[in-house]
Design a protein around this motif. Structure first.
Motif, PDB file in Angstrom:
ATOM      1  N   GLU A 178       0.821  -1.210   0.000  1.00 29.53           N
ATOM      2  CA  GLU A 178       0.000   0.000   0.000  1.00 29.53           C
ATOM      3  C   GLU A 178       0.854   1.259   0.000  1.00 29.53           C
ATOM      4  O   GLU A 178       0.531   2.243  -0.682  1.00 29.53           O
ATOM      5  CB  GLU A 178      -0.951   0.000   1.194  1.00 29.53           C
ATOM      6  CG  GLU A 178      -1.975  -1.126   1.186  1.00 29.53           C
ATOM      7  CD  GLU A 178      -2.940  -1.065   0.003  1.00 29.53           C
ATOM      8  OE1 GLU A 178      -3.083   0.022  -0.590  1.00 29.53           O
ATOM      9  OE2 GLU A 178      -3.531  -2.106  -0.325  1.00 29.53           O
ATOM     10  N   LEU A 215       2.478   1.492  -3.649  1.00 25.49           N
ATOM     11  CA  LEU A 215       1.483   1.688  -4.706  1.00 25.49           C
ATOM     12  C   LEU A 215       0.729   2.998  -4.525  1.00 25.49           C
ATOM     13  O   LEU A 215       0.435   3.695  -5.513  1.00 25.49           O
ATOM     14  CB  LEU A 215       0.514   0.510  -4.743  1.00 25.49           C
ATOM     15  CG  LEU A 215      -0.533   0.536  -5.862  1.00 25.49           C
ATOM     16  CD1 LEU A 215       0.108   0.717  -7.230  1.00 25.49           C
ATOM     17  CD2 LEU A 215      -1.377  -0.733  -5.829  1.00 25.49           C
ATOM     18  N   ASN A 216       0.430   3.374  -3.309  1.00 27.79           N
ATOM     19  CA  ASN A 216      -0.262   4.654  -3.086  1.00 27.79           C
ATOM     20  C   ASN A 216       0.592   5.825  -3.556  1.00 27.79           C
ATOM     21  O   ASN A 216       0.075   6.792  -4.124  1.00 27.79           O
ATOM     22  CB  ASN A 216      -0.606   4.822  -1.600  1.00 27.79           C
ATOM     23  CG  ASN A 216      -1.802   3.981  -1.190  1.00 27.79           C
ATOM     24  OD1 ASN A 216      -2.564   3.526  -2.020  1.00 27.79           O
ATOM     25  ND2 ASN A 216      -1.962   3.764   0.107  1.00 27.79           N
ATOM     26  N   VAL A 239       0.381   5.858  -7.354  1.00 29.69           N
ATOM     27  CA  VAL A 239      -0.937   6.329  -7.792  1.00 29.69           C
ATOM     28  C   VAL A 239      -1.099   7.826  -7.575  1.00 29.69           C
ATOM     29  O   VAL A 239      -1.604   8.557  -8.451  1.00 29.69           O
ATOM     30  CB  VAL A 239      -2.043   5.541  -7.071  1.00 29.69           C
ATOM     31  CG1 VAL A 239      -3.395   6.222  -7.236  1.00 29.69           C
ATOM     32  CG2 VAL A 239      -2.108   4.117  -7.595  1.00 29.69           C
ATOM     33  N   LYS A 283      -1.813  10.745 -10.407  1.00 26.37           N
ATOM     34  CA  LYS A 283      -2.883  11.745 -10.341  1.00 26.37           C
ATOM     35  C   LYS A 283      -2.315  13.152 -10.503  1.00 26.37           C
ATOM     36  O   LYS A 283      -2.873  13.985 -11.244  1.00 26.37           O
ATOM     37  CB  LYS A 283      -3.619  11.637  -9.013  1.00 26.37           C
ATOM     38  CG  LYS A 283      -4.483  10.395  -8.865  1.00 26.37           C
ATOM     39  CD  LYS A 283      -5.151  10.349  -7.494  1.00 26.37           C
ATOM     40  CE  LYS A 283      -6.046   9.118  -7.343  1.00 26.37           C
ATOM     41  NZ  LYS A 283      -6.638   9.044  -5.984  1.00 26.37           N
ATOM     42  N   GLU A 321      -3.861  -6.105  -9.287  1.00 31.53           N
ATOM     43  CA  GLU A 321      -4.333  -4.997  -8.452  1.00 31.53           C
ATOM     44  C   GLU A 321      -3.598  -3.698  -8.787  1.00 31.53           C
ATOM     45  O   GLU A 321      -4.211  -2.626  -8.821  1.00 31.53           O
ATOM     46  CB  GLU A 321      -4.145  -5.342  -6.974  1.00 31.53           C
ATOM     47  CG  GLU A 321      -4.604  -4.270  -6.000  1.00 31.53           C
ATOM     48  CD  GLU A 321      -6.097  -3.979  -6.057  1.00 31.53           C
ATOM     49  OE1 GLU A 321      -6.510  -2.927  -5.520  1.00 31.53           O
ATOM     50  OE2 GLU A 321      -6.855  -4.783  -6.648  1.00 31.53           O
ATOM     51  N   ARG A 346      -5.181  -2.455 -11.900  1.00 30.47           N
ATOM     52  CA  ARG A 346      -6.542  -1.961 -11.639  1.00 30.47           C
ATOM     53  C   ARG A 346      -6.514  -0.536 -11.108  1.00 30.47           C
ATOM     54  O   ARG A 346      -7.275   0.332 -11.553  1.00 30.47           O
ATOM     55  CB  ARG A 346      -7.251  -2.872 -10.634  1.00 30.47           C
ATOM     56  CG  ARG A 346      -8.726  -2.504 -10.407  1.00 30.47           C
ATOM     57  CD  ARG A 346      -9.338  -3.270  -9.258  1.00 30.47           C
ATOM     58  NE  ARG A 346      -8.838  -2.807  -7.965  1.00 30.47           N
ATOM     59  CZ  ARG A 346      -9.264  -1.701  -7.342  1.00 30.47           C
ATOM     60  NH1 ARG A 346     -10.174  -0.923  -7.904  1.00 30.47           N
ATOM     61  NH2 ARG A 346      -8.766  -1.367  -6.166  1.00 30.47           N
ATOM     62  N   ARG A 347      -5.609  -0.264 -10.166  1.00 30.09           N
ATOM     63  CA  ARG A 347      -5.564   1.074  -9.566  1.00 30.09           C
ATOM     64  C   ARG A 347      -4.989   2.103 -10.530  1.00 30.09           C
ATOM     65  O   ARG A 347      -5.427   3.261 -10.549  1.00 30.09           O
ATOM     66  CB  ARG A 347      -4.763   1.034  -8.266  1.00 30.09           C
ATOM     67  CG  ARG A 347      -5.413   0.173  -7.203  1.00 30.09           C
ATOM     68  CD  ARG A 347      -4.846   0.440  -5.837  1.00 30.09           C
ATOM     69  NE  ARG A 347      -5.096  -0.683  -4.934  1.00 30.09           N
ATOM     70  CZ  ARG A 347      -4.690  -0.737  -3.686  1.00 30.09           C
ATOM     71  NH1 ARG A 347      -3.997   0.275  -3.155  1.00 30.09           N
ATOM     72  NH2 ARG A 347      -4.932  -1.797  -2.927  1.00 30.09           N
ATOM     73  N   GLU A 360      -7.733   2.897 -12.924  1.00 29.67           N
ATOM     74  CA  GLU A 360      -8.739   3.706 -12.241  1.00 29.67           C
ATOM     75  C   GLU A 360      -8.378   5.189 -12.297  1.00 29.67           C
ATOM     76  O   GLU A 360      -9.240   6.060 -12.399  1.00 29.67           O
ATOM     77  CB  GLU A 360      -8.847   3.249 -10.790  1.00 29.67           C
ATOM     78  CG  GLU A 360     -10.070   3.718 -10.051  1.00 29.67           C
ATOM     79  CD  GLU A 360     -10.182   3.078  -8.676  1.00 29.67           C
ATOM     80  OE1 GLU A 360      -9.255   3.272  -7.847  1.00 29.67           O
ATOM     81  OE2 GLU A 360     -11.158   2.365  -8.426  1.00 29.67           O
ATOM     82  N   VAL A 361      -7.082   5.483 -12.252  1.00 31.15           N
ATOM     83  CA  VAL A 361      -6.617   6.874 -12.285  1.00 31.15           C
ATOM     84  C   VAL A 361      -6.639   7.433 -13.703  1.00 31.15           C
ATOM     85  O   VAL A 361      -7.140   8.528 -13.943  1.00 31.15           O
ATOM     86  CB  VAL A 361      -5.193   6.994 -11.704  1.00 31.15           C
ATOM     87  CG1 VAL A 361      -4.632   8.404 -11.916  1.00 31.15           C
ATOM     88  CG2 VAL A 361      -5.199   6.645 -10.224  1.00 31.15           C
ATOM     89  N   ARG A 370      -6.479  -5.551 -18.107  1.00 32.02           N
ATOM     90  CA  ARG A 370      -6.297  -4.190 -17.597  1.00 32.02           C
ATOM     91  C   ARG A 370      -5.142  -3.435 -18.247  1.00 32.02           C
ATOM     92  O   ARG A 370      -5.038  -2.215 -18.083  1.00 32.02           O
ATOM     93  CB  ARG A 370      -6.119  -4.236 -16.081  1.00 32.02           C
ATOM     94  CG  ARG A 370      -7.392  -4.661 -15.368  1.00 32.02           C
ATOM     95  CD  ARG A 370      -7.178  -5.052 -13.921  1.00 32.02           C
ATOM     96  NE  ARG A 370      -8.442  -5.509 -13.326  1.00 32.02           N
ATOM     97  CZ  ARG A 370      -8.543  -6.127 -12.159  1.00 32.02           C
ATOM     98  NH1 ARG A 370      -7.451  -6.369 -11.447  1.00 32.02           N
ATOM     99  NH2 ARG A 370      -9.724  -6.516 -11.696  1.00 32.02           N
TER     100      ARG A 370
END
Length: 495
Positions: free
Chosen positions: A86, A89-90, A93, A97, A124, A127-128, A131-132, A156
């Motif tokens: 997390e 990856l956060n 991500v 953004k 995963e 996927r994230r 999503e962005v 994906r």
């Protein structure tokens, strides 16, 4: 000029291994650069045989503007902890953004990551990221040859491109191929037609070497099919140590479903050829002693304790066999034992003391090896690799030492403090050992060593000695693997 985001998150997960990859493991890197965020990632990978380095160079040559997000890798081990996953990856991500709007995304992934909270780590991640950036922005990733490619990963990403060599001498080259494909998608606005097939058998990693059959012939066929059809194809033999449903071999590609089907047929037909002879440690040492000579050593691959496949590099079975047979001009490396390496530094050069070597991972059939050894050389673990696979990698392996046995003076051991498989001769030269001058060279590795040690070896023997990276997938206690898969070539079916 298009704006392309660059990121990477690599881990090869052996769910049967004894220790997990926490955030500190990614900070250490295990031979790879440590965690990088933003612009510093470009300097961290520059000049190394790393996929991201090849992609960055290719995208810059096409004139694109690049934005760094996050890049991280750790030595293979058991699951990536949820905290580490997390956190990294956060960061990736959030930087995606902040960089939006983007025209494309390149990701340097492995393809065999299992997280405490997600069986399909790359699925995963993708996927994230999707999503962005949304459906409009193309996302292309490079993958390791040992990727366990899933349907979610294929769905994906706009394209996935895998290595074609094991040892992985084409990592940077693969990153460049992925980048060229991303450039084509960005400039044309067209996504190539995708196709994917999973195979129904597993094979151990020692038999996946692309220097030998059947992989040598399969990758030659892949190249012929690409040339004939213009497709971009990949074959991933998989990492058969990750206990989840979609573990295993896969064939996939872009631009020609017919070519992918042909390649899948070639892999299916080669099943019987993936069987590989494994040698018990005493037998391997006996043969190596009789055949090895200075200038032409026999190389022993301690495959089941390979740090590149989830082992901790500290089992002692092969070392015990070398000592019991009093092998001459023999060297084993690298034994990953920070406590013993520190003791060697504290006692100093030419000191002779009793060491309790290795055996700290709790592997069945393994234990620390007690013996009297002389400290012959010391090193700080900082050097740059020169072999074909790890060329340009700047190692930071902590305290290193060269020990010589008092009971069997012909046997020496190279100690290191941080996990990394023995795949480059500089790991030995750093502590004064020239591998070519030995009769027997024992390596904590499965296949990667062949790139640098193969040319000096009279022969290579794959050794079966205690360790968590079992060479025969049928010996693992599978719980999540899909039913119907043969657990070894022509072997038992998982029920």
């Amino acid at each position: 000029m298009s704006r392309i985001a660059i990121g990477g998150f690599q881990h090869e997960t052996n769910t049967f291994a004894p220790s997990k990859a926490d955030y500190a493991a990614f900070e250490a890197g295990g031979g790879w650069p440590g965690v990088q965020y933003g612009e510093p990632l470009f300097a961290a990978v520059e000049g190394a045989n790393i996929p991201a380095a090849g992609a960055i160079q290719a995208l810059r040559a096409h004139g694109h503007s690049l934005v760094g997000t996050a890049w991280a890798a750790a030595s293979p081990s058991a699951h990536v902890t949820s905290d580490a996953f997390e956190k990294i990856l956060n960061e990736l991500v959030q930087r995606l953004k902040a960089a939006s709007p983007l025209d494309g995304v390149y990701l340097d992934l492995h393809g065999a990551m299992v997280v405490e909270s997600f069986d399909d780590g790359e699925g995963e991640i993708l996927r994230r990221v999707r999503e962005v950036v949304g459906a409009r922005v193309p996302v292309v990733a490079s993958l390791d040859l040992h990727a366990n490619v899933t349907r979610a990963m294929v769905a994906r990403a706009d394209a996935l491109v895998a290595y074609r060599t094991y040892p992985h001498v084409d990592m940077a080259e693969t990153g460049a191929r992925a980048a060229h494909l991303l450039h084509q998608i960005v400039t044309s606005g067209k996504r190539p037609e995708r196709s994917f097939h999973a195979l129904d058998y597993l094979t151990g990693i020692p038999s996946q070497c692309s220097f030998i059959e059947p992989c040598k012939g399969i990758y030659e066929e892949l190249a012929r099919l690409e040339q004939k059809t213009g497709a971009v194809l990949s074959f991933t033999p998989g990492f058969p140590m990750a206990d989840f449903a979609e573990c295993g071999m896969a064939v996939f590609g872009y631009g020609s479903p017919e070519a992918v089907a042909r390649l899948r047929g070639a892999v299916a037909d080669a099943e019987k050829d993936f069987a590989l002879e494994l040698h018990p440690a005493p037998d391997a040492v006996r043969r190596a002693r009789s055949r090895g000579a200075p200038g032409s050593p026999v190389v022993l691959a301690d495959t089941q304790d390979n740090p590149g496949a989830g082992g901790n590099g500290d089992t002692t079975g092969l070392l015990k066999a070398l000592l019991e047979q009093k092998a001459e001009d023999a060297v084993l490396g690298m034994l990953i034992d920070p406590a013993s390496a520190l003791k060697a530094h504290e006692t100093g050069l030419n000191s002779t003391v009793i060491f309790q070597l290795g055996g700290k991972s709790g592997i069945a059939g393994d234990a620390p090896l007690s013996g009297e050894f002389t400290v012959e050389r010391l090193g700080d673990g900082r050097f740059t690799c020169t072999g074909p696979m790890f060329k340009g990698f700047r190692m930071t392996l902590g305290n290193m030492a060269l020990l010589r046995s008092r009971a069997a003076p012909g046997v020496r051991v190279v100690l290191a403090s941080r996990k990394c498989q023995a795949a480059d001769q500089e790991m030995f030269r750093h502590v004064g050992v020239e591998p070519r001058a030995s009769r027997v060279v024992a390596l904590k590795s499965s296949v990667h060593f062949r790139a640098d040690f193969g040319p000096i070896a009279k022969e290579v023997l794959v050794v079966k000695s205690p360790g968590p990276a079992l060479a025969d997938p049928a010996e693992f206690k599978w719980t999540k693997l899909r039913k119907g898969v043969r657990l070894r070539p022509l072997g038992p079916v998982h029920a």
